[in-house]
Design a protein around this motif. Structure first.
Motif, PDB file in Angstrom:
ATOM      1  N   LEU A  37      -1.424   7.048 -10.419  1.00 22.77           N
ATOM      2  CA  LEU A  37      -0.791   6.746  -9.142  1.00 22.77           C
ATOM      3  C   LEU A  37      -1.176   5.327  -8.758  1.00 22.77           C
ATOM      4  CD1 LEU A  37      -1.744  10.037  -7.241  1.00 22.77           C
ATOM      5  CD2 LEU A  37       0.378   9.567  -8.492  1.00 22.77           C
ATOM      6  N   LEU A  38      -0.190   4.448  -8.567  1.00 25.43           N
ATOM      7  CA  LEU A  38      -0.469   3.085  -8.112  1.00 25.43           C
ATOM      8  C   LEU A  38      -0.706   3.151  -6.608  1.00 25.43           C
ATOM      9  CD1 LEU A  38      -0.702   0.057  -8.582  1.00 25.43           C
ATOM     10  CD2 LEU A  38       1.795  -0.109  -8.402  1.00 25.43           C
ATOM     11  N   VAL A  39      -1.945   2.965  -6.202  1.00 24.51           N
ATOM     12  CA  VAL A  39      -2.355   3.181  -4.817  1.00 24.51           C
ATOM     13  C   VAL A  39      -2.025   1.977  -3.944  1.00 24.51           C
ATOM     14  CG1 VAL A  39      -4.346   3.611  -3.311  1.00 24.51           C
ATOM     15  CG2 VAL A  39      -4.165   4.757  -5.530  1.00 24.51           C
ATOM     16  N   ASP A  40      -2.476   0.825  -4.358  1.00 19.64           N
ATOM     17  CA  ASP A  40      -2.180  -0.415  -3.638  1.00 19.64           C
ATOM     18  C   ASP A  40      -2.371  -1.589  -4.586  1.00 19.64           C
ATOM     19  OD1 ASP A  40      -5.032  -0.857  -3.687  1.00 19.64           O
ATOM     20  OD2 ASP A  40      -5.237   0.191  -1.787  1.00 19.64           O
ATOM     21  N   GLU A  72      -4.572   9.753   1.231  1.00 22.91           N
ATOM     22  CA  GLU A  72      -3.293  10.432   1.378  1.00 22.91           C
ATOM     23  C   GLU A  72      -2.135   9.469   1.177  1.00 22.91           C
ATOM     24  OE1 GLU A  72      -1.087  13.599   4.414  1.00 22.91           O
ATOM     25  OE2 GLU A  72      -3.127  12.882   4.817  1.00 22.91           O
ATOM     26  N   ARG A  73      -1.064   9.966   0.563  1.00 27.44           N
ATOM     27  CA  ARG A  73       0.133   9.160   0.354  1.00 27.44           C
ATOM     28  C   ARG A  73       0.760   8.833   1.708  1.00 27.44           C
ATOM     29  NH1 ARG A  73       2.364  12.279  -2.854  1.00 27.44           N
ATOM     30  NH2 ARG A  73       2.116  11.209  -4.867  1.00 27.44           N
ATOM     31  N   LEU A  74       1.124   7.575   1.899  1.00 28.27           N
ATOM     32  CA  LEU A  74       1.779   7.158   3.135  1.00 28.27           C
ATOM     33  C   LEU A  74       3.233   7.630   3.126  1.00 28.27           C
ATOM     34  CD1 LEU A  74       0.376   3.517   3.358  1.00 28.27           C
ATOM     35  CD2 LEU A  74      -0.403   5.530   4.638  1.00 28.27           C
ATOM     36  N   PRO A  75       3.842   7.773   4.303  1.00 27.54           N
ATOM     37  CA  PRO A  75       5.245   8.195   4.345  1.00 27.54           C
ATOM     38  C   PRO A  75       6.154   7.312   3.497  1.00 27.54           C
ATOM     39  CG  PRO A  75       4.277   8.295   6.539  1.00 27.54           C
ATOM     40  CD  PRO A  75       3.255   7.643   5.656  1.00 27.54           C
ATOM     41  N   ARG A  84       0.841  -1.199   0.000  1.00 25.57           N
ATOM     42  CA  ARG A  84       0.000   0.000   0.000  1.00 25.57           C
ATOM     43  C   ARG A  84       0.876   1.250   0.000  1.00 25.57           C
ATOM     44  NH1 ARG A  84      -5.137  -1.748   1.397  1.00 25.57           N
ATOM     45  NH2 ARG A  84      -5.189  -3.838   2.355  1.00 25.57           N
ATOM     46  N   GLY A  85       0.604   2.145  -0.926  1.00 20.04           N
ATOM     47  CA  GLY A  85       1.323   3.415  -0.974  1.00 20.04           C
ATOM     48  C   GLY A  85       0.476   4.585  -0.529  1.00 20.04           C
ATOM     49  N   TYR A  86      -0.847   4.350  -0.413  1.00 19.15           N
ATOM     50  CA  TYR A  86      -1.791   5.400  -0.033  1.00 19.15           C
ATOM     51  C   TYR A  86      -2.809   4.807   0.938  1.00 19.15           C
ATOM     52  CZ  TYR A  86       0.045   7.938  -4.087  1.00 19.15           C
ATOM     53  OH  TYR A  86       0.869   8.577  -4.977  1.00 19.15           O
ATOM     54  N   LEU A  87      -3.460   5.676   1.700  1.00 24.48           N
ATOM     55  CA  LEU A  87      -4.455   5.227   2.670  1.00 24.48           C
ATOM     56  C   LEU A  87      -5.808   5.142   1.972  1.00 24.48           C
ATOM     57  CD1 LEU A  87      -4.807   4.471   5.657  1.00 24.48           C
ATOM     58  CD2 LEU A  87      -5.446   6.851   6.092  1.00 24.48           C
ATOM     59  N   ALA A  88      -6.157   3.948   1.545  1.00 27.85           N
ATOM     60  CA  ALA A  88      -7.378   3.770   0.757  1.00 27.85           C
ATOM     61  C   ALA A  88      -7.982   2.397   1.039  1.00 27.85           C
ATOM     62  CB  ALA A  88      -7.067   3.897  -0.735  1.00 27.85           C
ATOM     63  N   TYR A 122      -5.755   2.296  -8.811  1.00 25.75           N
ATOM     64  CA  TYR A 122      -5.035   3.445  -9.373  1.00 25.75           C
ATOM     65  C   TYR A 122      -5.856   4.709  -9.161  1.00 25.75           C
ATOM     66  CZ  TYR A 122      -2.290   0.059 -12.169  1.00 25.75           C
ATOM     67  OH  TYR A 122      -1.490  -0.973 -12.597  1.00 25.75           O
ATOM     68  N   TYR A 123      -5.155   5.819  -8.916  1.00 26.58           N
ATOM     69  CA  TYR A 123      -5.765   7.141  -8.980  1.00 26.58           C
ATOM     70  C   TYR A 123      -5.210   7.866 -10.205  1.00 26.58           C
ATOM     71  CZ  TYR A 123      -7.091   6.818  -3.980  1.00 26.58           C
ATOM     72  OH  TYR A 123      -7.616   6.454  -2.775  1.00 26.58           O
ATOM     73  N   TYR A 124      -5.993   8.781 -10.761  1.00 22.84           N
ATOM     74  CA  TYR A 124      -5.465   9.704 -11.751  1.00 22.84           C
ATOM     75  C   TYR A 124      -4.609  10.732 -11.035  1.00 22.84           C
ATOM     76  CZ  TYR A 124      -8.573   7.951 -15.423  1.00 22.84           C
ATOM     77  OH  TYR A 124      -9.202   7.168 -16.348  1.00 22.84           O
ATOM     78  N   ALA A 125      -3.399  10.958 -11.548  1.00 21.52           N
ATOM     79  CA  ALA A 125      -2.496  11.928 -10.917  1.00 21.52           C
ATOM     80  C   ALA A 125      -3.029  13.347 -11.056  1.00 21.52           C
ATOM     81  CB  ALA A 125      -1.096  11.820 -11.530  1.00 21.52           C
ATOM     82  N   GLU A 126      -3.618  13.652 -12.214  1.00 21.89           N
ATOM     83  CA  GLU A 126      -4.153  14.999 -12.442  1.00 21.89           C
ATOM     84  C   GLU A 126      -5.307  15.267 -11.481  1.00 21.89           C
ATOM     85  OE1 GLU A 126      -5.994  17.784 -16.045  1.00 21.89           O
ATOM     86  OE2 GLU A 126      -5.456  15.689 -16.411  1.00 21.89           O
ATOM     87  N   GLY A 127      -5.183  16.323 -10.714  1.00 26.33           N
ATOM     88  CA  GLY A 127      -6.240  16.688  -9.771  1.00 26.33           C
ATOM     89  C   GLY A 127      -6.148  15.989  -8.433  1.00 26.33           C
TER      90      GLY A 127
END
Length: 312
Positions: free
Chosen positions: A194-197, A133-136, A102-106, A224-229
């Motif tokens: 953005l590769l979220v998890d 949010e992106r994790l540390p 996991r790279g983000y809290l989702a 995945y999230y879209y990086a734009e926005g």
């Protein structure tokens, strides 16, 4: 585009068959497996009654794309892809653990965090994080692979203590998972994503090496999230634009189903089935940068039989 009939299941005379949630796997008996990615879709560890046309083609072709792009990071089981729905792979002894990075809290992690949890699989989560949010730093949150019911989170120390894996195998697989996530993150960034998890599965091949099996960075295994926005939505507390099958889970939750005892599994209406199919195609084209050219055969199983004739 007129959708072809869904490939909900297969009955091929190839050898013993194992039917998973999405794949029908046939053991050829010579160290090879035939993995047929069907159009079945699962959520909350339940296979939905409606299959999604083209979903299997998207998953299989996208997995092949990612296996090729990550082959220098970790060896994988792929020998050939003779059909849009089929991969022939090396038979590996699967590890009983899914390696979730996991790279983000989702998703599941956010639900735990929102409920007050500040630790996931032994990984500490700082206070003050917002959804998405992106994790540390990326964290590894392993899960046991349940034959029935829900997979369960597990700490690394408990994996060894319960005898599921020895420490050396655990460390090797964990390192491969984190390295794969780093490569996936880099490639996704190139595509404006953005590769979220994601989750990885590994197996021990006959040569003794760990191989990546199943799939890599597909919408069934990844978010995945879209990086734009992204930053603007995060600051405003708005939901992120995402490419994953999370929207299917959200639809089910809106219709009273989260896989819990006593809940009735709803049917997907035809219009939503079409939307899901289109979303899978969108993810393929966004991730690969290539146009998706579907095989619209009205008899997909017959097509698969023909493609596999050379294996017998």
């Amino acid at each position: 585009m007129t959708l072809p009939p869904p490939l909900a299941t297969t009955d091929l005379d190839l050898g013993p068959k194992y039917q998973g949630k999405v794949r029908d796997t046939y053991d050829l008996g010579d160290g090879r497996l035939v993995l047929v990615t069907t159009d079945r879709i699962s959520a909350f560890d339940h296979v939905l009654r409606q299959a999604i046309p083209l979903k299997g083609q998207v998953l299989n072709r996208l997995a092949a794309h990612w296996f090729e792009r990550t082959g220098d990071v970790a060896p994988n089981h792929v020998l050939s892809v003779p059909d849009p729905n089929v991969t022939v792979g090396v038979k590996c002894e699967a590890l009983p653990i899914e390696f979730v990075v996991r790279g983000y809290l989702a998703g599941h992690a956010w639900r735990v965090y929102r409920g007050g949890g500040r630790e996931l699989c032994g990984e500490a989560l700082p206070d003050g994080l917002r959804e998405s949010e992106r994790l540390p730093a990326p964290i590894l949150t392993p899960a046991t692979k349940a034959e029935e019911g829900h997979d369960e989170d597990i700490r690394r120390a408990d994996i060894v203590a319960r005898g599921l894996l020895d420490q050396e195998t655990l460390d090797e697989a964990a390192a491969l998972a984190l390295a794969l996530f780093q490569r996936g993150t880099e490639i996704a960034t190139e595509r404006g994503l953005l590769l979220v998890d994601t989750k990885y599965e590994f197996g021990r091949a006959p040569d003794g090496r760990l191989h990546v099996i199943d799939e890599v960075h597909t919408p069934d295994s990844s978010r995945y999230y879209y990086a734009e926005g992204y930053e603007e939505r995060l600051s405003a507390g708005e939901p992120q634009r995402q490419l994953s099958k999370e929207f299917v889970r959200e639809w089910l939750m809106d219709h009273g189903f989260q896989g819990r005892s006593g809940e009735a599994l709803p049917d997907l209406p035809p219009s939503f089935v079409e939307e899901v199919s289109a979303r899978y195609v969108e993810l393929y084209e966004t991730v690969t940068g290539e146009s998706f050219e579907p095989d619209l055969s009205p008899e997909p199983e017959a097509r698969i039989r023909y493609a596999l004739e050379a294996l017998s």
